[in-house]
Design an enzyme around this catalytic site. Structure first.
Site, PDB file in Angstrom:
ATOM      1  N   ARG A  15       0.651  -1.260   0.155  1.00 29.43           N
ATOM      2  CA  ARG A  15      -0.046   0.083  -0.047  1.00 29.43           C
ATOM      3  C   ARG A  15       0.802   1.167   0.044  1.00 29.43           C
ATOM      4  NH1 ARG A  15      -3.406  -1.627   5.212  1.00 29.43           N
ATOM      5  NH2 ARG A  15      -1.509  -2.373   5.712  1.00 29.43           N
ATOM      6  N   LYS A  74       2.712   1.678   7.168  1.00 27.57           N
ATOM      7  CA  LYS A  74       3.269   0.771   8.282  1.00 27.57           C
ATOM      8  C   LYS A  74       4.036   1.972   9.158  1.00 27.57           C
ATOM      9  CE  LYS A  74       1.749  -2.848   9.048  1.00 27.57           C
ATOM     10  NZ  LYS A  74       0.735  -3.430   9.276  1.00 27.57           N
ATOM     11  N   TYR A  93      -0.012   3.842  10.488  1.00 32.20           N
ATOM     12  CA  TYR A  93      -0.351   3.141  11.488  1.00 32.20           C
ATOM     13  C   TYR A  93       0.924   2.777  12.065  1.00 32.20           C
ATOM     14  CZ  TYR A  93      -4.625   1.358   9.122  1.00 32.20           C
ATOM     15  OH  TYR A  93      -5.795   1.551   8.389  1.00 32.20           O
ATOM     16  N   HIS A  95       0.908   1.081  16.060  1.00 34.79           N
ATOM     17  CA  HIS A  95       0.681   0.128  17.049  1.00 34.79           C
ATOM     18  C   HIS A  95       1.984   0.000  17.790  1.00 34.79           C
ATOM     19  CE1 HIS A  95      -2.750  -1.489  15.142  1.00 34.79           C
ATOM     20  NE2 HIS A  95      -2.038  -1.127  13.895  1.00 34.79           N
ATOM     21  N   GLU A 117      -4.399   4.222  14.109  1.00 33.51           N
ATOM     22  CA  GLU A 117      -5.251   3.272  14.665  1.00 33.51           C
ATOM     23  C   GLU A 117      -5.934   3.833  16.156  1.00 33.51           C
ATOM     24  OE1 GLU A 117      -1.969   2.625  14.305  1.00 33.51           O
ATOM     25  OE2 GLU A 117      -1.302   2.465  16.342  1.00 33.51           O
ATOM     26  N   ASP A 269      -5.223 -11.085  14.353  1.00 33.91           N
ATOM     27  CA  ASP A 269      -4.235  -9.963  14.749  1.00 33.91           C
ATOM     28  C   ASP A 269      -4.420  -9.816  16.281  1.00 33.91           C
ATOM     29  OD1 ASP A 269      -6.778  -8.913  14.281  1.00 33.91           O
ATOM     30  OD2 ASP A 269      -6.045  -6.927  13.644  1.00 33.91           O
TER      31      ASP A 269
HETATM   32  N1  LIG Z   1      -6.771 -10.233   9.827  1.00 37.94           N
HETATM   33  C1  LIG Z   1      -6.740  -9.161   9.349  1.00 37.94           C
HETATM   34  O1  LIG Z   1      -6.125  -8.890   8.445  1.00 37.94           O
HETATM   35  C2  LIG Z   1      -7.750  -8.125   9.868  1.00 37.94           C
HETATM   36  C3  LIG Z   1      -8.191  -6.789   9.295  1.00 37.94           C
HETATM   37  C4  LIG Z   1      -8.871  -5.942   9.891  1.00 37.94           C
HETATM   38  C5  LIG Z   1      -9.667  -6.310  11.210  1.00 37.94           C
HETATM   39  N2  LIG Z   1      -9.216  -7.611  11.831  1.00 37.94           N
HETATM   40  C6  LIG Z   1      -9.648  -7.881  13.225  1.00 37.94           C
HETATM   41  O2  LIG Z   1     -10.851  -8.354  13.138  1.00 37.94           O
HETATM   42  C7  LIG Z   1     -11.460  -8.152  14.222  1.00 37.94           C
HETATM   43  C8  LIG Z   1     -13.046  -7.729  14.306  1.00 37.94           C
HETATM   44  O3  LIG Z   1     -12.726  -6.091  14.010  1.00 37.94           O
HETATM   45  P1  LIG Z   1     -14.092  -5.310  13.746  1.00 37.94           P
HETATM   46  O4  LIG Z   1     -13.582  -4.028  13.274  1.00 37.94           O
HETATM   47  O5  LIG Z   1     -14.998  -6.027  13.012  1.00 37.94           O
HETATM   48  O6  LIG Z   1     -14.361  -5.031  15.285  1.00 37.94           O
HETATM   49  P2  LIG Z   1     -16.011  -4.687  15.709  1.00 37.94           P
HETATM   50  O7  LIG Z   1     -15.541  -4.048  17.056  1.00 37.94           O
HETATM   51  O8  LIG Z   1     -16.546  -3.552  14.615  1.00 37.94           O
HETATM   52  O9  LIG Z   1     -16.855  -5.885  15.822  1.00 37.94           O
HETATM   53  C9  LIG Z   1     -16.659  -6.818  16.784  1.00 37.94           C
HETATM   54  C10 LIG Z   1     -17.969  -7.445  17.193  1.00 37.94           C
HETATM   55  O10 LIG Z   1     -17.625  -8.566  18.045  1.00 37.94           O
HETATM   56  C11 LIG Z   1     -18.719  -8.791  18.851  1.00 37.94           C
HETATM   57  N3  LIG Z   1     -18.492  -9.665  19.773  1.00 37.94           N
HETATM   58  C12 LIG Z   1     -17.517  -9.595  21.124  1.00 37.94           C
HETATM   59  N4  LIG Z   1     -17.553 -10.552  21.719  1.00 37.94           N
HETATM   60  C13 LIG Z   1     -18.330 -11.515  21.028  1.00 37.94           C
HETATM   61  C14 LIG Z   1     -18.570 -12.682  21.538  1.00 37.94           C
HETATM   62  N5  LIG Z   1     -18.109 -13.477  22.613  1.00 37.94           N
HETATM   63  N6  LIG Z   1     -19.340 -13.399  20.385  1.00 37.94           N
HETATM   64  C15 LIG Z   1     -19.970 -12.746  19.517  1.00 37.94           C
HETATM   65  N7  LIG Z   1     -19.640 -11.592  19.163  1.00 37.94           N
HETATM   66  C16 LIG Z   1     -18.806 -10.879  19.962  1.00 37.94           C
HETATM   67  C17 LIG Z   1     -18.822  -7.205  19.287  1.00 37.94           C
HETATM   68  O11 LIG Z   1     -20.077  -7.108  20.051  1.00 37.94           O
HETATM   69  C18 LIG Z   1     -18.614  -6.592  17.977  1.00 37.94           C
HETATM   70  O12 LIG Z   1     -20.083  -6.347  17.286  1.00 37.94           O
HETATM   71  C19 LIG Z   1     -10.626  -7.535  15.155  1.00 37.94           C
HETATM   72  O13 LIG Z   1      -9.818  -8.545  16.024  1.00 37.94           O
HETATM   73  C20 LIG Z   1      -9.518  -6.809  14.303  1.00 37.94           C
HETATM   74  O14 LIG Z   1      -8.414  -6.629  14.684  1.00 37.94           O
HETATM   75  C21 LIG Z   1      -8.492  -8.330  11.171  1.00 37.94           C
END
Ligand SMILES: NC(=O)c1ccc[n+]([C@@H]2O[C@H](COP(=O)([O-])OP(=O)(O)OC[C@H]3O[C@@H](n4cnc5c(N)ncnc54)[C@H](O)[C@@H]3O)[C@@H](O)[C@H]2O)c1
Length: 373
Positions: A15, A74, A93, A95, A117, A269
């Site tokens: 990016r 990054k 970003y 972190h 972030e 992550d």
């Molecule tokens: N792997 C990647 O490349 C990548 C990229 C972006 C985000 N992420 C990760 O994805 C994850 C989700 O991010 P997001 O932006 O959607 O967050 P978000 O806060 O928008 O959504 C998280 C949801 O999880 C729910 N939740 C919490 N505990 C729960 C449980 N026990 N059971 C069911 N639901 C539950 C919350 O109520 C919330 O609605 C984060 O860990 C984020 O870091 C990873």
């Protein structure tokens, strides 16, 4: 303001922090934009496309040495620490709560660093993380559909089915930004979709915006076990702010899944929400546990840099315009969202959680601003 755009040198990062369209907006507002040569290459933006809108194409030494505001994607890596300097504003970003060496380098250099972030709205939304969650959610269903195909180790199931043949079952755990976007694409593919959520308010909202096209169920251990057992694809998308992801799917639940089913752990992550998850990369994205394919790529948006670059810069540009137009001091005074992003000001740590994480001194932003006045 002299604004620089550095080329990313972290492995697998394609990016860039500003598009030519964004550069033109800044140039039209009277700023000087310098882009490091080949900075946009990984996102299909040539040097020429920046030069055409009036940006200067410069060397790595110039972009780091002469910019007042440096835009990156990054965090700086060790090879870049030596380029940090007093007076520079870095917007990227970061972190740093998890990175002691970088925190030290930022403090020692006297730089000011604003982290994408931690920019946060009064309703606790994270506007500069949201676009990456949207992308990761959409990719999650796409990757899941792909790895369900027989030649890629899957059950050999078409998620959408065909007339007369039932569609596949997709279970999304966590109905936030990632989960909603995963559901939208799974629905688009024709799958039968269930979202497990813990927040009733969020479920009400999802019910409204998805007009009843998904099953919304309260997330409990028992419900997770029974939904996961029936699923062809499970997407992990939970987040508990500031904490590691809870291990909601146990190894036993994985063992009870169908042979060739797929799990995509987007929350990897934050440590992942499947007990059997470990981080993977785009070059080697999956592994198999008890017959279940695991996709746990930690930087999913990195796989689609053209989309990710545009989505990221759409979100960052208003903040860049504010910093460039007003200067960092007045921009943070005018905008508490942006103020939340300031992790380091002139070498002082202004983000409490970061100072705490490393046992270093915390200076509230207002005090740091007064000291540097
Ligand atoms: N792997 C990647 O490349 C990548 C990229 C972006 C985000 N992420 C990760 O994805 C994850 C989700 O991010 P997001 O932006 O959607 O967050 P978000 O806060 O928008 O959504 C998280 C949801 O999880 C729910 N939740 C919490 N505990 C729960 C449980 N026990 N059971 C069911 N639901 C539950 C919350 O109520 C919330 O609605 C984060 O860990 C984020 O870091 C990873």
């Amino acid at each position: 303001m002299r604004i620089g755009v550095a080329r990313e040198i972290k492995p697998d990062e394609y990016r860039v922090a500003l598009t030519p369209a964004g550069a033109l907006e800044l140039i039209n507002a009277g700023h000087d934009v310098a882009v490091e040569t080949r900075a946009g290459e990984g996102s299909a933006f040539s040097d020429e496309s920046y030069a055409r809108v009036g940006a200067r194409i410069v060397s790595v030494e110039e972009v780091w040495g002469e910019s007042e505001l440096l835009l990156k994607v990054k965090e700086p890596i060790a090879a870049e620490y030596g380029r940090l300097r007093e007076g520079l504003i870095l917007f990227t970003y970061l972190h740093i709560a998890a990175d002691q060496a970088l925190t030290r380098a930022l403090v020692d250099s006297g730089v000011s660093a604003v982290a994408y972030e931690t920019v946060e709205t009064p309703r606790r939304a994270l506007p500069l993380l949201a676009p990456m969650s949207e992308i990761a959610g959409r990719l999650a269903s796409q990757a899941g559909a792909y790895f369900l195909e027989k030649p890629f180790g899957g059950r050999g199931l078409l998620l959408g089915g065909v007339p007369g043949v039932a569609p596949g079952r997709v279970v999304v755990i966590g109905g936030g930004i990632v989960g909603y976007n995963a559901a939208v694409i799974a629905l688009g593919l024709g799958a039968q979709v269930t979202i497990l959520e813990r927040s009733i308010d969020r479920m009400r909202h999802l019910e409204e915006i998805l007009s009843g096209r998904v099953s919304l169920l309260m997330s409990s251990s028992l419900q997770i076990a029974s939904s996961v057992e029936d699923a062809d694809l499970v997407i992990g998308a939970v987040l508990i702010p500031g904490a590691l992801a809870p291990k909601l799917v146990t190894r036993e639940m994985i063992a009870d899944m169908k042979n060739g089913a797929v799990v995509v752990d987007v929350a990897i992550d934050q440590g992942g929400c499947f007990e059997t998850s470990r981080p993977t990369t785009h070059s080697d994205p999956v592994y198999v546990v008890d017959g279940v394919t695991h996709y746990c790529v930690a930087n999913m948006p990195g796989g689609v840099p053209i989309t990710a670059t545009k989505a990221l810069t759409n979100a960052t540009l208003p903040y860049v315009e504010a910093i460039a137009g007003l200067g960092l001091r007045d921009a943070v005074a005018a905008d508490p969202e942006l103020a939340k992003g300031v992790n380091v000001l002139a070498g002082k740590i202004t983000y409490e959680a970061v100072a705490e994480a490393h046992g270093l001194e915390y200076t509230p932003l207002d005090d740091a601003l007064a000291l540097s006045a």
